[in-house]
Design a protein around this motif. Structure first.
Motif, short mmCIF file in Angstrom:
data_model
loop_
_atom_site.label_atom_id
_atom_site.label_comp_id
_atom_site.label_asym_id
_atom_site.label_seq_id
_atom_site.Cartn_x
_atom_site.Cartn_y
_atom_site.Cartn_z
N LYS A 1 -34.97 -9.80 42.84
CA LYS A 1 -35.84 -10.85 42.04
C LYS A 1 -36.08 -10.38 40.39
O LYS A 1 -36.51 -11.30 39.98
N ASP A 2 -35.87 -9.08 40.36
CA ASP A 2 -36.33 -8.84 39.08
C ASP A 2 -35.00 -8.99 38.19
O ASP A 2 -35.34 -9.48 37.02
N ARG A 3 -33.83 -8.70 38.29
CA ARG A 3 -32.61 -8.85 37.57
C ARG A 3 -31.59 -9.49 38.42
O ARG A 3 -31.24 -8.85 39.64
N LEU A 4 -30.51 -10.06 37.74
CA LEU A 4 -29.48 -10.41 38.56
C LEU A 4 -28.28 -10.38 37.31
O LEU A 4 -28.42 -10.95 36.29
N LEU A 5 -27.27 -10.21 38.00
CA LEU A 5 -26.07 -9.76 37.17
C LEU A 5 -24.78 -10.31 37.68
O LEU A 5 -24.86 -10.50 38.88
N ALA A 6 -23.87 -10.95 36.89
CA ALA A 6 -22.84 -11.56 37.51
C ALA A 6 -21.55 -11.06 36.34
O ALA A 6 -21.79 -11.03 35.42
N CYS A 7 -20.37 -11.24 37.27
CA CYS A 7 -19.11 -11.04 36.41
C CYS A 7 -18.13 -11.46 37.53
O CYS A 7 -18.15 -11.69 38.45
N SER A 8 -16.75 -11.47 36.74
CA SER A 8 -15.76 -11.94 37.66
C SER A 8 -14.57 -10.97 37.23
O SER A 8 -14.53 -10.12 36.23
N SER A 9 -14.09 -10.48 38.41
CA SER A 9 -13.10 -9.46 37.94
C SER A 9 -11.61 -9.87 38.71
O SER A 9 -11.52 -10.62 39.50
N PRO A 10 -10.62 -9.73 37.80
CA PRO A 10 -9.33 -10.07 37.91
C PRO A 10 -8.51 -9.37 39.22
O PRO A 10 -7.49 -8.34 38.92
N THR A 11 -9.07 -9.79 40.41
CA THR A 11 -8.25 -9.07 41.67
C THR A 11 -6.84 -9.37 41.66
O THR A 11 -6.04 -8.79 42.35
N GLY A 12 -6.49 -10.73 41.12
CA GLY A 12 -5.08 -11.15 41.43
C GLY A 12 -4.92 -11.72 42.72
O GLY A 12 -5.99 -11.74 43.71
N PRO A 13 -3.96 -12.24 43.34
CA PRO A 13 -3.87 -13.06 44.42
C PRO A 13 -3.43 -12.16 45.73
O PRO A 13 -3.32 -12.77 46.73
N ALA A 14 -3.48 -10.62 45.72
CA ALA A 14 -2.96 -9.88 46.64
C ALA A 14 -3.92 -10.38 47.95
O ALA A 14 -3.29 -10.33 49.13
N PHE A 15 -4.88 -10.25 47.87
CA PHE A 15 -5.96 -10.40 49.02
C PHE A 15 -5.65 -11.76 49.88
O PHE A 15 -5.94 -11.96 50.65
N GLU A 16 -4.88 -12.84 48.99
CA GLU A 16 -4.84 -13.93 49.62
C GLU A 16 -3.49 -13.73 50.30
O GLU A 16 -2.87 -14.98 50.71
N GLY A 17 -2.64 -12.76 50.20
CA GLY A 17 -1.60 -12.57 51.10
C GLY A 17 -0.41 -12.57 50.04
O GLY A 17 0.90 -12.38 50.21
N ALA A 18 -0.49 -13.30 48.57
CA ALA A 18 0.55 -13.24 47.61
C ALA A 18 0.77 -11.80 47.19
O ALA A 18 -0.05 -10.82 47.19
N GLN A 19 1.92 -11.75 46.59
CA GLN A 19 2.45 -10.29 46.03
C GLN A 19 2.64 -9.12 47.03
O GLN A 19 2.57 -8.15 46.84
N ILE A 20 2.48 -9.77 48.35
CA ILE A 20 2.76 -8.83 49.24
C ILE A 20 3.88 -9.26 50.02
O ILE A 20 4.23 -10.47 50.12
N SER A 21 4.86 -8.29 50.28
CA SER A 21 6.37 -8.40 50.75
C SER A 21 6.44 -9.51 51.92
O SER A 21 6.97 -10.41 51.97
N CYS A 22 5.55 -9.17 52.83
CA CYS A 22 5.48 -10.02 54.01
C CYS A 22 4.20 -10.82 53.98
O CYS A 22 3.84 -11.45 55.22
N GLY A 23 3.61 -11.11 52.93
CA GLY A 23 2.15 -11.90 52.99
C GLY A 23 2.32 -13.24 53.14
O GLY A 23 3.41 -13.73 52.88
N GLY B 1 4.08 -13.41 59.33
CA GLY B 1 3.84 -12.47 58.19
C GLY B 1 2.68 -12.13 58.39
O GLY B 1 1.90 -11.99 59.55
N ILE B 2 1.98 -11.64 57.40
CA ILE B 2 0.67 -11.02 57.30
C ILE B 2 -0.23 -11.66 56.52
O ILE B 2 -0.14 -11.74 55.31
N CYS B 3 -1.53 -12.02 56.60
CA CYS B 3 -2.57 -12.48 55.84
C CYS B 3 -3.72 -11.32 55.29
O CYS B 3 -3.38 -10.35 55.72
N GLY B 4 -4.19 -12.00 54.36
CA GLY B 4 -5.18 -11.01 53.57
C GLY B 4 -6.00 -10.06 54.63
O GLY B 4 -6.07 -8.76 54.50
N SER B 5 -6.79 -10.50 55.69
CA SER B 5 -7.39 -9.65 56.49
C SER B 5 -6.50 -8.73 57.15
O SER B 5 -6.67 -7.35 57.54
N GLY B 6 -5.22 -9.01 57.58
CA GLY B 6 -4.25 -8.07 58.06
C GLY B 6 -4.06 -7.09 57.44
O GLY B 6 -3.87 -5.88 57.67
#
Lengths: 676, 676
Positions: free
Chosen positions: A392-414, A461-466
């Protein structure tokens, strides 16, 4: 009885004495008891139903008898026959006080109903929509005192509803005269934020709907809500047709950059899809599209700008300037939504910064980090991770360039999370043999009947959570070292660890296709998780804290992963696992909150103004944090909560010289030996 | 000098001491001296020019020397070379106070310039347009403190112009980013009523125009005005293309009644004509249509409703209910005007009652009966006559059904005012021979060269002013009796009085066509003038007065007729002829006032609220007054002012029995013999 009857309303507890014959709704109004009404006490809408509580109420010193309320009258009988009174309920506008009474106002009869949310840890939604209906009886024109039909309607709204200084859309005026006459001078109007008359129906009309829409870069989801009850009456989703211009956000921006004016095509595509989606939810719920009066949108900045017809090219490069960050209200027709009531209004939640959009504003509304004292970390993982930290006192926000790996992209069997994708993985610490589950099948791969069960699905294949789980399990079983190297020494223990050129891989599934975790896959996830952690850490630095009290994982990805594994990999900082939550589509929930509660719009405007916006690209410490966070779970940050819950492997040194798999985009540099 | 220099501004007389080096514009601002600026002191707009007055000013006890002002600087030299400084003038934003000064602010440099009107008896227009331009320098985006382009623009507008809490059209946001960048973060914005940002141009832009449009049932007139100077830079008129759906108002309403949805055609027709007219005035003035930001409309209720896309059918019958009577503001695009700036706003003046429209509101703004103590009677004659009566204490309005006779319709040889139409008539009291003038020729018909001069024009008919004059002259010469009968006894004195069945006629012109005044023509004018008089009289009754102080004849008809003749016929009540004025197109002037002065819009809203609206159709006394007023000039009302100016014939009795020419639509009744 010398004194006037005492009337006590529950659950509010408000009480007062009223003369015999006072309508119950009038008593409620005078005491400020929250009772709904659209028809203004004419026995048409049934919103003002109350339930007399019969019995002796020692606390109040009264006996509330059934006969202390006037008997059922014709209006109530008519209403009951037509639309049905609730059990034991009466229309408070038709009943009069005849003696002492205890009167219960059921939740459905309250204007500001509380809508209880499924997740216990979040606040309920108080129903207070931006658009409300009012039934009104208008004086017919009189040649002796000429005045316009609108002016007599406004006069009636003032007298009967206390609504003053209303504006009126020109488009309403274009049908006002026939509507007033068709309704025999009785009409129902819709008023936007107690300021503008946006539509008018002949007679009594008790249907007002709104739609909360989350415009994602991959999918668009819409929830049709009844503005009177707050209930979601239909939901639907569709692929974002902009995908044909580019799979991810940046490729769509590139499309616009390469094809001047291309934003017109992207805008038209998304608007058409939304129009179709609105048609679909209306049809699903069996409602008249003309009763849809409000649409609320969330989306990341690029989706937000394209929806509004604003070119996203400025968002494609530094300094990532938004055209506008405030929340906006305008006609649905201004963005080409033609399926709704002509007077329907759109509200778009505010954007926070060039990479932190209205979707994050929605997440904040949904998760309310600004209301408590606990330091909450919210991460919404997509191609970028949006990160919010504070209380409630302070709130900060940013964006970080994670890229699409978590979505299964850039993963060989993703692959995307879809049937056939491995989503859960366990590795036996002794044999190093894996078992897994695929989307579309309830069985683990080592359970009887698995092969039969997945015969039509396959293991595709394998998805992000996998990928999160398999890497975490590889780490827990020692296959993966803290620096992210697949340990070749383990090849001696299991044939699944195999040399793969100068690096090693882990064979997860030997079928067709073969699902194998390569060293490059590990590196891709390391880069992504380091970016995510570094963003969170940067905000923690700003706040001067080392631990957070609560973590919320928002978005589709966040709702699929096991938070424990995310923490084992070091995606998020250490935290009591019992206080790490998956929020699901929190952005969409935020849109629904803004749809159902107009004050939430003012609230989020105020929050967004005071959110401290951090641009990771210009923060020198981001790079330091990023490098430090490459290790699993982290080179130097302690994970005491995690360690208490999960036996983490002792740190082991990686002893091979290795130059080919260095993270950092192929730059060759000699890696230091890990000694901690 | 121990004291700071004294600066005196003329003509305001405001004065104050300021430190050496103070910019003159700053001194003016602190003293509240009215100096214009678009560029905000950057030497771009040249609006803030002042003229130092050199000499000894005993009154102020100072000597104002040329050297007490800083010398011409580079900015001024650049401005002078490019756009030209006025003679002896300086840019007050570039000049500094070096010593005592008397500084004149020329009218053109004042924000609230007074626009002097041609007619001496009306108030000037104070320039204060609803839309103003502001040049502003915006901070470029900064990744360290991310904020939207709009938000930085609004911040700059607040800091540099004190404009706060501005809204912004979505359509502006759609081009804001490229415009800001094209202008290198310097832009000019247009702000509507200090509330909404409606458009933005890159760099410095000093062109803002508005159009005042009078939508008449016959013609549409547009005046393009420069919103900075108030000057009319182009005017154009066009026929109202709705004429193809019906010559007069009621036939157009009938068209809509007979052809449901026909209002769409009438609306499209008038909007297209207006769009073309806007194109035309912009082309005439050589301006960019994109610089037209505001359009103000006046028109009678039916024209008003059709323009707005509202069906006029309710105005076609009792109780003559307007859809709306308030003034309205909306986007020009909402009524299909596509030729202007996308953000252009429309304002329509309020209507007063079902037959008293925004045109009458414009007349009131122009003639300001509400500002003085004199009782003013305003009549605007068309198919209906709109009548306004009163002063600052009370104002009344009504409409009277005069019919189209005054416009030349219903008159056997009648025609619209166009070349060839007889517009002036004199009859020799001895010989009863007429002479006349026709539109398009300066000569009287009895002057040498007349036949030659009109050879190409011809004498084609008689227009409204001509019919008024010929009847008045016939009355003055005794051809026409007080009851409106053409006196057959006069046939003995002149061959021009000829039997025509049971009645007589007067031959005005023996050419081809023959122009003859029939008894039925007299009756038509009698009905019209009686209606007009009765309406005025009804209002006078309400006000409890028998005479008025001032009469204003508004509209095209009013500007063509000789007021003396109108009074001889008894169209208007008696009044000092020196205080009877023709106001010309006062409705259009009212539109221009509302265009150039935003407070006039609030003023007319307030006036219209308090105008007492009289519906003649439900006033029993209207019929009485109407019957009484059939006589010429009037059966019982005295005309002392008129009688003093014009020798009126003694009342003579009409002695023939006559049943065929009775006024009242052919109802046969026996007329009483006139005895007064």
């Amino acid at each position: 009885m010398a004194r006037d009857p005492l009337v006590v309303f529950t659950p509010s507890g408000r009480r007062g004495h009223f003369p015999i014959g006072t309508p119950v709704v009038e008593a409620a109004r005078r005491l400020g008891v929250d009772i709904d009404s659209v028809c203004g006490g004419r026995g048409l809408c049934g919103r003002c139903q109350i339930r007399p509580s019969v019995g002796e109420f020692a606390k109040h010193g009264i006996v509330s008898r059934a006969e202390n309320l006037s008997p059922l009258n014709d209006v109530e009988r008519r209403y009951d026959a037509k639309r049905g009174l609730g059990p034991g309920q009466r229309l408070s506008c038709q009943t009069q006080v005849l003696g002492d009474l205890v009167v219960d106002v059921p939740p459905d009869s309250q204007v500001h109903k509380q809508l209880v949310r499924k997740r216990a840890e979040v606040r309920d939604i108080e129903l207070d929509p931006a658009i409300r209906l009012h039934y009104v009886e208008v004086d017919p024109p009189d040649m002796h005192t000429p005045s316009g039909d609108l002016e007599r309607l406004l006069k009636a709204l003032k007298a009967q509803w206390g609504l003053d200084s209303l504006d009126c859309d020109l488009r309403v005026l274009q049908t006002l005269q026939p509507v007033l006459r068709a309704g025999n001078w009785k009409v129902t109007v819709a008023i936007h934020r107690a300021q503008v008359l946006i539509t008018v129906w002949p007679g009594f009309h008790d249907a007002a709907y709104g739609v909360a829409v989350d415009v994602g870069s991959t999918t668009i989801a819409a929830h049709l809500c009844n503005l009177s009850s707050g209930a979601v009456v239909a939901s639907a989703g569709t692929m974002n047709p902009q995908i044909r211009f580019g799979e991810d956000l940046m490729s769509r921006v590139s499309y616009v950059m390469m094809n001047p004016g291309g934003e017109v095509q992207l805008t038209a595509a998304v608007r058409e899809a939304i129009d179709a989606l609105l048609r679909e939810v209306a049809a699903d719920a069996g409602i008249d599209k003309n009763d849809i009066l409000n649409v609320v949108f969330v989306g990341n900045p690029i989706m937000h700008h394209l929806l509004l017809g604003i070119s996203p090219v400025e968002l494609g490069g530094a300094p990532f300037a938004l055209a506008v960050n405030s929340g906006l209200t305008f006609w649905a027709s201004e963005i080409g939504l033609s399926e709704l009531n002509r007077g329907a209004r759109v509200y778009t939640l505010p954007c926070i910064a060039g990479h932190v959009g209205a979707d994050t504003a929605g997440v904040i509304l949904s998760e309310s980090p600004h209301l408590g004292t606990d330091i909450t970390l919210i991460v919404d993982v997509g191609t970028n991770a949006e990160i919010v930290l504070g209380n409630k006192d302070r709130l900060l926000a940013c964006s970080s360039p994670t890229g699409p790996a978590f979505e299964g992209a850039q993963i060989s069997c993703g692959q995307r999370a879809a049937p056939g994708a491995i989503e859960r993985v366990r590795i036996d610490p002794e044999t190093l043999e894996p078992r897994f589950k695929v989307i579309g099948c309830e069985l683990w791969s080592n359970e009887a009947g698995f092969d039969e069960a997945i015969r039509h699905i396959g293991v595709t294949g394998i998805c992000g959570s996998g990928i999160i789980e398999v890497l975490a399990e590889m780490f827990l079983t020692g296959i993966l070292l803290g620096d992210g190297t697949i340990d070749g020494a383990m090849a001696a223990r299991s044939p699944r660890i195999q040399a793969d050129g100068r690096t090693f891989s882990y064979l997860l599934h030997a079928g067709t296709p073969e699902i194998r975790i390569l060293q490059t896959d590990v590196r891709a996830i390391q880069l992504a998780k380091a970016a995510l952690y570094a963003g969170a850490r940067l905000l923690m630095d700003r706040l001067g804290i080392d631990t957070v009290d609560r973590i919320v994982l928002a978005g589709a990805f966040g709702s699929h992963i096991d938070v424990k594994y995310a923490m084992i990999l070091g995606m998020i900082p250490d935290c009591d696992l019992a206080r790490v939550f998956s929020a699901g589509n929190a952005a969409g929930t935020g849109a629904r909150i803004a749809l159902l509660n107009q004050r939430a719009r003012d609230e989020i405007a105020e929050i967004v103004r005071r959110v401290e916006k951090i641009e990771t690209a210009v923060e020198p410490r981001f790079q330091e944090h990023f490098v430090e966070a490459m290790n699993i779970p982290h080179k130097s940050a302690p994970y005491p909560h995690l360690a208490a819950a999960v036996p983490l492997p002792a740190a082991r040194a990686h002893t091979r010289e290795d130059t080919s798999d260095t993270p950092g985009g192929g730059r060759r540099r000699r890696r230091r030996r890990e000694t901690t």
